[in-house]
Scaffold this motif. Structure first.
Motif, PDB file in Angstrom:
ATOM      1  N   ILE A   4       0.487  -1.246  -0.016  1.00 25.20           N
ATOM      2  CA  ILE A   4      -0.221  -0.071   0.163  1.00 25.20           C
ATOM      3  C   ILE A   4       1.107   1.230  -0.405  1.00 25.20           C
ATOM      4  O   ILE A   4       2.053   1.645   1.204  1.00 25.20           O
ATOM      5  CB  ILE A   4      -0.861   0.095   1.559  1.00 25.20           C
ATOM      6  N   LEU A   6       0.709   4.530   1.045  1.00 23.32           N
ATOM      7  CA  LEU A   6      -0.085   5.546   1.875  1.00 23.32           C
ATOM      8  C   LEU A   6      -0.293   6.814   1.300  1.00 23.32           C
ATOM      9  O   LEU A   6      -1.272   7.294   1.491  1.00 23.32           O
ATOM     10  CB  LEU A   6       0.280   5.086   3.453  1.00 23.32           C
ATOM     11  N   ASN A  50      -9.218   7.380   7.530  1.00 19.56           N
ATOM     12  CA  ASN A  50      -8.312   5.785   7.332  1.00 19.56           C
ATOM     13  C   ASN A  50      -7.006   5.718   6.367  1.00 19.56           C
ATOM     14  O   ASN A  50      -6.498   5.202   6.523  1.00 19.56           O
ATOM     15  CB  ASN A  50      -9.214   4.865   6.205  1.00 19.56           C
ATOM     16  N   THR A  51      -6.337   7.113   6.026  1.00 22.78           N
ATOM     17  CA  THR A  51      -5.429   7.522   5.726  1.00 22.78           C
ATOM     18  C   THR A  51      -4.586   8.995   6.108  1.00 22.78           C
ATOM     19  O   THR A  51      -3.960   9.063   6.965  1.00 22.78           O
ATOM     20  CB  THR A  51      -5.744   7.674   3.940  1.00 22.78           C
ATOM     21  N   ASP A  53      -4.940  11.252   8.697  1.00 23.32           N
ATOM     22  CA  ASP A  53      -4.977  11.044   9.687  1.00 23.32           C
ATOM     23  C   ASP A  53      -3.909  10.320  10.528  1.00 23.32           C
ATOM     24  O   ASP A  53      -3.510  10.174  11.439  1.00 23.32           O
ATOM     25  CB  ASP A  53      -6.465  10.663  10.991  1.00 23.32           C
ATOM     26  N   LEU A  54      -3.494   9.162   9.979  1.00 25.54           N
ATOM     27  CA  LEU A  54      -2.549   8.073  10.413  1.00 25.54           C
ATOM     28  C   LEU A  54      -1.909   9.064  10.224  1.00 25.54           C
ATOM     29  O   LEU A  54      -0.193   8.165  10.705  1.00 25.54           O
ATOM     30  CB  LEU A  54      -2.988   7.047   9.336  1.00 25.54           C
ATOM     31  N   THR A  55      -0.813   9.924   9.525  1.00 19.67           N
ATOM     32  CA  THR A  55       0.232  10.400   9.510  1.00 19.67           C
ATOM     33  C   THR A  55       0.811  10.700  10.663  1.00 19.67           C
ATOM     34  O   THR A  55       0.483  12.005  10.970  1.00 19.67           O
ATOM     35  CB  THR A  55       0.326  11.189   7.992  1.00 19.67           C
ATOM     36  N   GLN A  56       2.109  11.137  11.011  1.00 20.51           N
ATOM     37  CA  GLN A  56       2.551  11.785  11.801  1.00 20.51           C
ATOM     38  C   GLN A  56       3.026  13.486  11.879  1.00 20.51           C
ATOM     39  O   GLN A  56       2.763  14.059  13.019  1.00 20.51           O
ATOM     40  CB  GLN A  56       3.964  11.134  12.157  1.00 20.51           C
TER      41      GLN A  56
ATOM     42  N   ASN B   7      -9.265  -1.546   6.843  1.00 21.98           N
ATOM     43  CA  ASN B   7      -7.870  -0.712   7.250  1.00 21.98           C
ATOM     44  C   ASN B   7      -6.842  -1.817   7.717  1.00 21.98           C
ATOM     45  O   ASN B   7      -6.156  -1.441   8.448  1.00 21.98           O
ATOM     46  CB  ASN B   7      -8.129   0.439   7.779  1.00 21.98           C
ATOM     47  N   ILE B   9      -2.982  -0.795   7.993  1.00 19.29           N
ATOM     48  CA  ILE B   9      -2.251   0.111   8.148  1.00 19.29           C
ATOM     49  C   ILE B   9      -3.089   0.326   9.945  1.00 19.29           C
ATOM     50  O   ILE B   9      -2.314   0.443  10.584  1.00 19.29           O
ATOM     51  CB  ILE B   9      -2.008   1.426   7.585  1.00 19.29           C
ATOM     52  N   LEU B  10      -4.076   0.592   9.979  1.00 25.93           N
ATOM     53  CA  LEU B  10      -5.128   1.300  11.298  1.00 25.93           C
ATOM     54  C   LEU B  10      -4.065   0.336  12.427  1.00 25.93           C
ATOM     55  O   LEU B  10      -4.409   0.403  13.256  1.00 25.93           O
ATOM     56  CB  LEU B  10      -5.806   2.171  11.129  1.00 25.93           C
ATOM     57  N   LEU B  21      -2.096   8.666  18.061  1.00 26.88           N
ATOM     58  CA  LEU B  21      -2.564   9.273  17.063  1.00 26.88           C
ATOM     59  C   LEU B  21      -3.965   9.099  17.746  1.00 26.88           C
ATOM     60  O   LEU B  21      -4.286  11.015  17.627  1.00 26.88           O
ATOM     61  CB  LEU B  21      -3.117   8.576  15.937  1.00 26.88           C
ATOM     62  N   ARG B  24      -3.778  12.625  19.267  1.00 26.66           N
ATOM     63  CA  ARG B  24      -3.923  13.928  18.576  1.00 26.66           C
ATOM     64  C   ARG B  24      -5.708  13.983  17.926  1.00 26.66           C
ATOM     65  O   ARG B  24      -5.704  15.179  17.911  1.00 26.66           O
ATOM     66  CB  ARG B  24      -2.863  13.540  16.542  1.00 26.66           C
ATOM     67  N   ARG B  28      -7.945  17.281  19.041  1.00 25.52           N
ATOM     68  CA  ARG B  28      -8.754  18.464  17.858  1.00 25.52           C
ATOM     69  C   ARG B  28     -10.308  17.562  17.732  1.00 25.52           C
ATOM     70  O   ARG B  28     -10.874  18.748  18.458  1.00 25.52           O
ATOM     71  CB  ARG B  28      -8.299  16.901  16.531  1.00 25.52           C
TER      72      ARG B  28
END
Lengths: 58, 442
Positions: A4, A6, A50-51, A53-56, B7, B9-10, B21, B24, B28
């Motif tokens: 994937i 991302l 799903n995508t 938001d996952l990044t630091q 998902n 990755i998550l 996560l 953060r 928010r």
């Protein structure tokens, strides 16, 4: 499962979001477009969750 | 689509990244609530907290909680009927649902379309983890109404690509016939109802429910699917895998049992932050194996945010990770009770789920039972009413012996037992009310 990418996905999602926001801005007097783009934007938000938001680095 | 995760990755994020996560996302949603809800702003102003003060989980633990009673107090006022917790203009609300009102006046829950997409999304995590795929035909035997119940399960299954059959106003027999006719492969309902359906199919229609095509059942609304003996009864009756799920109107669909059936549920930590609070000290429990009540935050819900909501659900962290590979933590045995259900009888803490576990574990006893706690003079008494399955009357003495022994072992209490004719105790279609405490009435 194929690998994937991302970051590539995130770029596309953000482009989609920009595009949807543009259409939203153009459609206030065009209910058929306005309400449909509203729904599209809600779906894009789910893509963000799903995508993007996952990044630091946010 | 054969992957294990909705998902990938998550759901497999390393714990430290998942926690980062959550932090953060908490910041928010807290900022959103603070800036858009008069109710939340007043609550946090009173505590002297502004969004910039939140830097760590310790800061989160110190924030005020929101109780259901607080929501009741602010509702039925403008913006009508939601009052000051509403964070969006009223015209952006597209969905109304309400709580069942079991513990008092119902709480109203507004959702925007984005929130509704989020509900469906959270259900997709659940259903995918339980093996639902676009090839499934899902039957939902629930009276579509003001209660959220399986509404979002319906939308989640659709989103995932399943074919959904709404079993709305059909009666139980018609629902069974529809499942048979359409060869439905999956179903969502309360444990009480699926047991009742199996009973109707077997005893009133001459249909063995295990001969139908249902191969998985998602149960919610009650702890039953997390109680091993109840789960076993349902699995045997339907010849299907049974999966537990817990959610709530004010919170969302926050947990699920996965296909590996680890005797517990994953918290969807990508969408929710769960804290467990010690019932005595109010301190947050981080370590596994200690029960407390769940304080939960929905990290993405907009219209009426759920920030540090005191759910009253009793849970504990499981010490072990799940074999499924998800890094979302497990709660051991699911939701084991509610802090307002656990009561002291003769000085002993009693959870109604413990009685259910015993009754459902004894062959020869029917699925239904009733517990009535009352006072005789100054002494607490517990009456337990059970039914014998037809054909087991001759085994009554043996069954009674098992029941007495197991109840004493499990709950450390004595019961006045009474055996009732099969089908004479109340039957429930949605949430059962098998536990009655009449001591408060005196």
């Amino acid at each position: 499962m194929s690998e994937i990418d991302l970051q590539e996905m995130i770029q596309k999602v953000l482009s989609l979001k920009d595009m949807a926001e543009d259409i939203n801005g153009l459609s206030k007097d065009f209910p058929a477009v306005w309400r449909n783009i509203h729904r599209v934007m809600a779906s894009i938000k789910m893509l963000e969750i799903n995508t993007v938001d996952l990044t630091q680095n946010k | 689509m054969t992957g294990r995760y909705w998902n990938p990755i998550l759901e497999t994020l390393p714990r430290e990244e998942l926690r980062a996560l959550q932090l953060r996302k908490f910041k928010r949603i807290f900022k959103w609530a603070y800036e858009n809800s008069k109710f939340h702003r007043a609550l946090y102003d009173q505590a002297g907290v502004v969004p910039e003060d939140i830097r760590s989980f310790e800061d989160i633990h110190a924030l005020p909680k929101v109780e259901k009673s607080m929501m009741r107090d602010i509702q039925r006022k403008n913006p009508f009927p939601y009052g000051d917790a509403l964070c969006v203009p009223l015209e952006e609300v597209t969905e109304f649902r309400q709580t069942s009102g079991t513990t008092g006046q119902p709480v109203y829950q507004p959702d925007t379309w984005q929130d509704w997409e989020w509900w469906a999304e959270s259900w997709c995590f659940i259903l995918w983890a339980q093996g639902y795929r676009p090839t499934d035909r899902v039957f939902i035997p629930f009276g579509y109404n003001v209660f959220v119940a399986f509404w979002a399960g319906h939308y989640g299954a659709e989103k995932l690509g399943c074919e959904v059959v709404p079993g709305g106003v059909l009666d139980t027999k018609a629902r069974i016939l529809k499942i048979q006719e359409l060869k439905a492969t999956a179903m969502m309902a309360t444990p009480t109802y699926v047991l009742g359906m199996a009973d109707t199919a077997r005893n009133k229609m001459g249909i063995d429910p295990a001969s139908l095509s249902i191969n998985k059942l998602t149960c919610a609304g009650e702890p039953g699917a997390g109680i091993p003996t109840t789960k076993k009864r349902i699995e045997e009756a339907w010849g299907a895998k049974v999966f537990d799920h817990a959610g709530a109107t004010e919170i969302g669909a926050w947990s699920f049992e996965c296909e590996d059936q680890p005797h517990g549920m994953h918290v969807n930590e990508g969408l929710f932050l769960v804290e467990i609070e010690d019932l005595e000290t109010g301190k947050i429990i981080e370590e596994p194996g200690r029960r407390g009540k769940m304080i939960i935050t929905a990290l993405d819900r907009q219209a009426q945010p759920c920030v540090r909501f005191d759910s009253k659900d009793i849970i504990e962290w499981d010490p072990d990770p799940c074999s499924c590979g998800r890094t979302f933590r497990l709660i051991k045995g699911g939701v084991v009770g509610r802090s307002d259900d656990i009561t002291k009888v003769k000085g002993v803490l009693l959870a109604p789920s413990a009685i259910e576990e015993v009754v459902r574990g004894i062959r020869g006893l029917g699925d239904e039972f009733e517990v009535v706690v009352d006072k005789v003079g100054d002494v607490d008494c517990i009456a337990l009413k059970v039914e014998l399955v037809p054909g087991t009357e001759s085994l009554r003495e043996e069954i009674e012996g098992q029941l007495v022994d197991q109840l004493r072992n499990k709950t450390n209490l004595r019961y006045n037992l009474s055996f009732h004719e099969y089908e004479t105790l109340p039957r429930y279609e949605v949430k059962a009310k098998r536990f009655k405490d009449l001591r408060k009435a005196h």
